[in-house]
Each structure stands twice: as structure tokens, then as C-alpha cells.
Motif scaffolding. Structure first.
Motif, mmCIF file in Angstrom:
data_model
loop_
_atom_site.group_PDB
_atom_site.id
_atom_site.type_symbol
_atom_site.label_atom_id
_atom_site.label_comp_id
_atom_site.label_asym_id
_atom_site.label_seq_id
_atom_site.Cartn_x
_atom_site.Cartn_y
_atom_site.Cartn_z
ATOM 1 N N ALA A 125 40.623 48.964 89.110
ATOM 2 C CA ALA A 125 41.669 49.811 88.533
ATOM 3 C C ALA A 125 41.015 50.784 87.560
ATOM 4 O O ALA A 125 40.811 50.482 86.390
ATOM 5 N N ALA A 126 40.666 51.960 88.060
ATOM 6 C CA ALA A 126 39.992 52.964 87.239
ATOM 7 C C ALA A 126 41.008 53.924 86.639
ATOM 8 O O ALA A 126 41.954 54.340 87.311
ATOM 9 N N GLU A 127 40.812 54.268 85.378
ATOM 10 C CA GLU A 127 41.613 55.338 84.791
ATOM 11 C C GLU A 127 41.184 56.656 85.450
ATOM 12 O O GLU A 127 40.109 56.728 86.074
ATOM 13 N N PRO A 128 41.987 57.708 85.342
ATOM 14 C CA PRO A 128 41.614 58.972 85.998
ATOM 15 C C PRO A 128 40.219 59.457 85.635
ATOM 16 O O PRO A 128 39.456 59.871 86.513
ATOM 17 N N SER A 129 39.864 59.399 84.351
ATOM 18 C CA SER A 129 38.515 59.830 83.947
ATOM 19 C C SER A 129 37.442 58.987 84.628
ATOM 20 O O SER A 129 36.364 59.486 84.972
ATOM 21 N N GLY A 130 37.729 57.706 84.821
ATOM 22 C CA GLY A 130 36.775 56.818 85.450
ATOM 23 C C GLY A 130 36.589 57.061 86.930
ATOM 24 O O GLY A 130 35.561 56.699 87.508
ATOM 25 N N ALA A 131 37.603 57.665 87.576
ATOM 26 C CA ALA A 131 37.552 57.911 89.021
ATOM 27 C C ALA A 131 36.984 59.275 89.380
ATOM 28 O O ALA A 131 36.757 59.562 90.561
ATOM 29 N N VAL A 132 36.746 60.114 88.401
ATOM 30 C CA VAL A 132 36.322 61.492 88.651
ATOM 31 C C VAL A 132 35.020 61.559 89.446
ATOM 32 O O VAL A 132 34.869 62.396 90.356
ATOM 33 N N ALA A 133 34.060 60.685 89.136
ATOM 34 C CA ALA A 133 32.769 60.753 89.818
ATOM 35 C C ALA A 133 32.909 60.457 91.308
ATOM 36 O O ALA A 133 32.260 61.098 92.141
ATOM 37 N N LEU A 134 33.764 59.492 91.669
ATOM 38 C CA LEU A 134 33.951 59.207 93.096
ATOM 39 C C LEU A 134 34.610 60.398 93.788
ATOM 40 O O LEU A 134 34.258 60.733 94.923
ATOM 41 N N ALA A 135 35.539 61.052 93.103
ATOM 42 C CA ALA A 135 36.141 62.263 93.669
ATOM 43 C C ALA A 135 35.074 63.322 93.913
ATOM 44 O O ALA A 135 35.085 64.018 94.937
ATOM 45 N N GLY A 136 34.140 63.440 92.987
ATOM 46 C CA GLY A 136 33.056 64.408 93.149
ATOM 47 C C GLY A 136 32.140 64.065 94.306
ATOM 48 O O GLY A 136 31.682 64.955 95.033
ATOM 49 N N GLY A 156 24.593 56.270 94.010
ATOM 50 C CA GLY A 156 25.239 55.492 92.961
ATOM 51 C C GLY A 156 26.318 56.313 92.275
ATOM 52 O O GLY A 156 26.115 57.492 91.976
ATOM 53 N N VAL A 157 27.465 55.698 92.049
ATOM 54 C CA VAL A 157 28.601 56.361 91.413
ATOM 55 C C VAL A 157 29.032 55.555 90.196
ATOM 56 O O VAL A 157 29.224 54.337 90.291
ATOM 57 N N VAL A 158 29.173 56.219 89.061
ATOM 58 C CA VAL A 158 29.611 55.532 87.844
ATOM 59 C C VAL A 158 31.135 55.616 87.733
ATOM 60 O O VAL A 158 31.698 56.712 87.652
ATOM 61 N N VAL A 159 31.772 54.454 87.754
ATOM 62 C CA VAL A 159 33.193 54.365 87.404
ATOM 63 C C VAL A 159 33.218 54.032 85.919
ATOM 64 O O VAL A 159 32.963 52.902 85.522
ATOM 65 N N SER A 160 33.515 55.037 85.123
ATOM 66 C CA SER A 160 33.177 54.961 83.695
ATOM 67 C C SER A 160 34.153 54.181 82.836
ATOM 68 O O SER A 160 33.802 53.767 81.733
ATOM 69 N N GLY A 161 35.392 53.966 83.310
ATOM 70 C CA GLY A 161 36.337 53.251 82.467
ATOM 71 C C GLY A 161 37.604 52.846 83.201
ATOM 72 O O GLY A 161 37.955 53.430 84.233
#
Length: 330
Positions: free
Chosen positions: A272-283, A297-302
Motif C-alpha cells: 500500500a504505497a502513498e502516491p509519492s511512494g508510487a511515483v517511481a514505478l509510474a516513471g 530497481g525501483v524505490v517505493v519510498s513511503g
């Protein structure tokens, strides 16, 4: 700063930070045509990678600074990180957060006994307010990005990723103030200088994208994005100077792409990633075809989600996906 700064941070950060999992999904790998490793920092202390930098900054502070206490301005995650770091070192934390910060983050700060001061992100200058309060009280400011120890601590995320999957060809990281991206490029230089580091930010909050291309800081108006942790109006100066010559690219993604990445993370990684945390996967989904063959490697940050908003975004993303799939079948 050099890669040695990140390695030094590892020695202290590993004492209290969680070594978060690197997870994969065979189904998602088949969708994108390559091996994808997700570094799940939603499992970190405080629910985001920010604990690493805040902990290292407090751990390397002086005894006088710890006796007086600390203050930080943050959209929420760095505030939570500092509150946790203060508890670990038996000191106090005051956090200056936007008045519209998600309720979940404010509730968590209350539970950690942090002193909360709010500001209006459209009217007030947060950093100036923090400096004024620090000057009056004697508290030490620990910025969310513009700080050597914070950057080094953030870089331990990338260092762990490269240790666990040595043949990564790229790291994809979210970009807000730039601390994580700066720490990541420093870690990459020490571990594998050929590794591509790609930053990702919302298209409506594209201050780093514009600044890297211009070669200088390019401020933008207060942005409107679901990624509340990335609503910066200008990159932090120190991370920007590190990022500018070293980062491979900074890409931007739409709001719908961010919501879609949240859905992918829930469905394929049980995260369950917050929007900011999901941005890298979107990229990654946007630029994957431009990368050479090899694991990424993708960082899910939060993962400090505001649950009502999270459910709404996830439902909308999944409905869009269903409609797209149905149209293809027709």
C-alpha cells in the motif's frame, strides 16, 4: 560529498533502520518484459525512507544539540522520521507541516509526542518560518533534503539495493527535494558508476526536471498533485548540485499514471504505497522501453496513506484498467 559518505552512514543507520525487503513479481515482470525489484520502504520505521536520513542526522549531532532539540519543515514523512529519530535518541522534535497534510500523518505525529506547528503552503514560506523559530528557540534545523547527513542516510536505500541485486542496470527513484536522488547517485558512483539513476516527479511538480535541463534552480508555483510529499516549488540546493552532473534523467508522470502505479503495487506486490511512494514505478512504466536489457530497481519510498483518499484513487485506477482491458478485447 562522495560515496564514502553513504558508506559511513550505513554503519550507523543499520543499527536502527529496517533493512527493507527487495520484492519481485513474476506477473509484473512479464508485463514490462524485464526483472523489476521493488525496494519496499513502506516497511521502514515511520513508514518511509526518510527515517534513514533523519536518524543519521540526529545520531551525528552534538550532545548540546540533542539537549536543546530539533525542528524540521515537512509535508509529513520527514516530520514522522524526525519524531522517531528523536525518540531513539531521547530528545525532542518540533515539526512544521502544511495545514492540509494528510490526517494520517498528523495523527501519527501526535502519537509520537512531536510538537506540531502548521503553515499555509500557498501563503507562508516554510523554510523561513522554520529558521525564525530555530533562531528564537535554539533548536537545530534538520532539513528534509538540504543536509549532508540526510542525503548520506537516504543513500543507504540504494546501497542496500545494489548489495542485494548487484547486476541492476538502473535505479528509479522519486524526486521531491532531491535528497534520495542525490544519495542514490552517490551510492551508485561508489558501487557501479555505469548504473543509471533515473528520477521521477509529477508532471505538475516538475521543478527538478526543469532545473536539471536548465542547469540552474528553476522555481515553480505551488503545485497541485496527489503526491503530497513531492509538492516542492524548487529543488534543495545541495541535492541539486550533486544530482545535476550525475543523474541519468529526470522524467515526469501524470496523476493518472501515479494512481495506476499504486494499483500495480497493491495487486502485484501487496504494498500500500502513498502516491509519492508510487511515483517511481509510474516513471519506470513510462521509460522502460528506453533502458538497456537487465534488472531494474525501483524505490517505493513511503506508505503513509490517507485511507479514504487511497481507496478512492485505487478504485478509480482499477476501473480505468478494467475499461482499457475491455476495450482491447472488443
Amino acid at each position: 560529498m562522495t560515496s564514502a559518505s553513504v558508506l559511513m552512514a550505513m554503519e550507523l543507520v543499520r543499527r536502527s533502520a529496517v533493512r527493507t525487503p527487495m520484492v519481485s513479481s513474476a506477473v509484473f515482470d512479464s508485463l514490462v518484459g524485464r526483472s523489476v525489484w521493488v525496494k519496499d520502504e513502506t516497511k521502514q520505521v515511520g513508514g518511509s525512507f526518510k527515517f534513514r536520513g533523519a536518524y543519521y542526522a540526529v545520531a551525528t549531532s552534538t550532545s548540546d544539540q540533542r539537549a536543546a532539540g530539533f525542528i524540521a519543515g515537512s509535508s509529513g514523512n520527514h516530520a514522522l522520521a524526525l519524531a522517531h529519530a528523536a525518540l531513539h535518541h531521547t530528545t525532542s522534535a518540533t515539526v512544521v507541516i502544511p495545514s492540509d497534510a494528510p490526517a494520517s500523518k498528523r495523527d501519527a505525529l501526535d502519537a509520537l509526542d512531536a510538537q506540531i506547528i502548521t503553515y499555509d503552503r500557498h501563503r507562508d514560506h516554510r523554510d523561513a518560518l522554520v529558521q525564525q523559530i530555530a533562531h528564537r528557540t535554539g533548536w537545530t534545523v534538520i532539513p528534509s533534503s538540504n543536509h549532508h547527513a540526510v542525503i548520506a542516510g537516504a543513500g543507504t536505500v540504494a546501497w542496500e539495493m545494489m548489495q542485494e541485486v548487484p547486476d541492476l542496470i538502473a535505479l528509479v527513484v522519486p524526486v521531491g527535494g532531491g535528497g534520495l536522488a542525490a544519495g542514490s547517485v552517490l551510492a551508485a558512483m561508489g558501487h557501479n558508476p555505469q548504473l543509471r539513476v533515473i528520477g521521477v516527479e509529477p508532471a505538475t511538480a516538475n521543478d527538478m526536471h526543469r532545473s536539471v535541463r536548465a542547469g540552474r534552480l528553476m522555481p515553480i508555483p505551488p503545485p497541485d498533485t496527489i503526491a503530497d510529499g513531492l509538492r516542492h516549488t524548487e529543488p534543495a540546493r545541495l541535492p541539486f548540485e550533486i544530482i545535476k552532473p550525475l543523474i541519468h534523467d529526470v522524467v515526469t508522470v501524470s496523476e493518472s499514471a501515479i494512481a495506476g502505479a499504486m494499483a500495480h503495487l497493491w495487486r502485484h506486490y501487496s504494498t500500500a504505497a502513498e502516491p509519492s511512494g508510487a511515483v517511481a514505478l509510474a516513471g519506470l512504466l513510462q521509460c522502460v522501453d528506453r533502458l538497456p536489457d537487465g534488472p531494474v530497481g525501483v524505490v517505493v519510498s513511503g506508505g503513509n496513506v490517507d485511507w479514504p483518499s487511497y481507496r478512492t484513487l485505487l478504485d478509480a485506477a482499477m476501473e480505468t484498467e478494467r475499461n482499457t482491458h475491455a476495450a482491447v478485447l472488443r
